[in-house]
Design a protein around this motif. Structure first.
Motif, mmCIF file in Angstrom:
data_model
loop_
_atom_site.group_PDB
_atom_site.id
_atom_site.type_symbol
_atom_site.label_atom_id
_atom_site.label_comp_id
_atom_site.label_asym_id
_atom_site.label_seq_id
_atom_site.Cartn_x
_atom_site.Cartn_y
_atom_site.Cartn_z
ATOM 1 N N MET A 59 0.824 -1.210 0.000
ATOM 2 C CA MET A 59 0.000 0.000 0.000
ATOM 3 C C MET A 59 0.860 1.263 0.000
ATOM 4 S SD MET A 59 -2.910 -0.985 -0.622
ATOM 5 C CE MET A 59 -3.625 0.649 -0.605
ATOM 6 N N ILE A 60 2.002 1.225 0.639
ATOM 7 C CA ILE A 60 2.927 2.365 0.571
ATOM 8 C C ILE A 60 3.371 2.567 -0.877
ATOM 9 C CG2 ILE A 60 5.257 3.141 1.200
ATOM 10 C CD1 ILE A 60 4.711 1.841 3.996
ATOM 11 N N LYS A 61 3.734 1.467 -1.549
ATOM 12 C CA LYS A 61 4.130 1.557 -2.968
ATOM 13 C C LYS A 61 2.987 2.096 -3.823
ATOM 14 C CE LYS A 61 6.947 -2.541 -2.677
ATOM 15 N NZ LYS A 61 7.009 -3.941 -3.103
ATOM 16 N N PHE A 62 1.775 1.583 -3.570
ATOM 17 C CA PHE A 62 0.613 2.010 -4.351
ATOM 18 C C PHE A 62 0.367 3.513 -4.160
ATOM 19 C CE2 PHE A 62 -3.992 2.760 -4.725
ATOM 20 C CZ PHE A 62 -4.175 2.375 -6.040
ATOM 21 N N HIS A 63 0.401 3.979 -2.929
ATOM 22 C CA HIS A 63 0.168 5.409 -2.671
ATOM 23 C C HIS A 63 1.283 6.274 -3.263
ATOM 24 C CE1 HIS A 63 -3.436 4.807 -0.390
ATOM 25 N NE2 HIS A 63 -2.828 4.044 0.488
ATOM 26 N N THR A 64 2.507 5.787 -3.206
ATOM 27 C CA THR A 64 3.626 6.517 -3.813
ATOM 28 C C THR A 64 3.424 6.634 -5.320
ATOM 29 O OG1 THR A 64 5.142 5.777 -2.076
ATOM 30 C CG2 THR A 64 6.140 6.525 -4.152
ATOM 31 N N GLN A 65 3.045 5.522 -5.951
ATOM 32 C CA GLN A 65 2.820 5.540 -7.401
ATOM 33 C C GLN A 65 1.666 6.459 -7.765
ATOM 34 O OE1 GLN A 65 2.310 1.285 -7.872
ATOM 35 N NE2 GLN A 65 4.229 1.134 -8.981
ATOM 36 N N THR A 66 0.541 6.312 -7.103
ATOM 37 C CA THR A 66 -0.631 7.118 -7.470
ATOM 38 C C THR A 66 -0.390 8.593 -7.189
ATOM 39 O OG1 THR A 66 -1.731 6.579 -5.363
ATOM 40 C CG2 THR A 66 -2.304 5.231 -7.300
ATOM 41 N N ASN A 67 0.414 8.918 -6.173
ATOM 42 C CA ASN A 67 0.769 10.327 -5.947
ATOM 43 C C ASN A 67 1.628 10.866 -7.080
ATOM 44 O OD1 ASN A 67 -0.643 10.907 -3.580
ATOM 45 N ND2 ASN A 67 0.995 10.122 -2.274
#
Length: 185
Positions: A59-67
């Motif tokens: 989820m950290i990776k996902f939020h980093t990507q979507t940001n």
């Protein structure tokens, strides 16, 4: 995180995506990392603790990507999401949510809650992306954005499964058709 802990989580993530959560043990981690099971238990007393950390890291990776994508047009954000799945397809991986779903009823409650949180976060992001893209006439679909988000994510997950059986062309065909259906009138 410590270097050892990072390696444990990374290998556990790979094992979940390739074998499934219930199909690996701490021995599958300790042997390749050349550490004792006790070292894993030091960081993760229970396997569910390790599973929760794997989901948290995803989820950290996902939020980093979507940001990173947030200033792109929504049709480009969808393409970026598809590219993430394309990378997993090339690596022979299943997405984390798709891999944990079959084991869901056997997971500890804390891990079930994390998987549900992950699913909700991904579907909510995708729903917002679709709604905004439709308002800007960059994305076209009938029905509710939430329903379309569920259709898209389930198709992308299934494409990874099918590409294992049918080869990479299955992913390519599904991903191209999804994008064509959404981004062309």
């Amino acid at each position: 995180m410590s270097e050892t802990k990072d390696k444990i989580v990374a290998l556990a993530d790979q094992l979940v995506r390739t074998k499934g959560f219930n199909a690996f043990s701490y021995k599958d981690i300790s042997a390749p990392l050349e550490i004792k099971n006790a070292a894993i238990h030091y960081h993760f007393p229970a396997k569910a603790d390790l599973g929760v950390e794997v989901v948290d890291q995803e989820m950290i990776k996902f939020h980093t990507q979507t940001n990173r994508w947030k200033n792109l047009p929504e049709n480009e954000q969808l393409k970026k999401l598809t590219d993430v799945f394309r990378r997993h397809s090339r690596e022979g991986n299943i997405c984390l949510m798709g891999s944990l779903a079959p084991d869901f009823d056997t997971l500890e409650p804390a891990m079930q809650a994390k998987v549900q949180e992950m699913a909700a976060g991904i579907v909510n992001w995708l729903t917002q992306c679709l709604e905004q893209g439709r308002k800007k006439k960059l994305i076209h679909f009938k029905g509710a954005a939430n329903a379309r988000a569920l259709i898209i994510i389930s198709n992308l997950q299934a494409s990874l499964l099918l590409s294992r059986v049918m080869g990479p062309s299955a992913f390519r065909l599904i991903a191209e058709q999804l994008m064509d259906d959404l981004c062309h009138k």
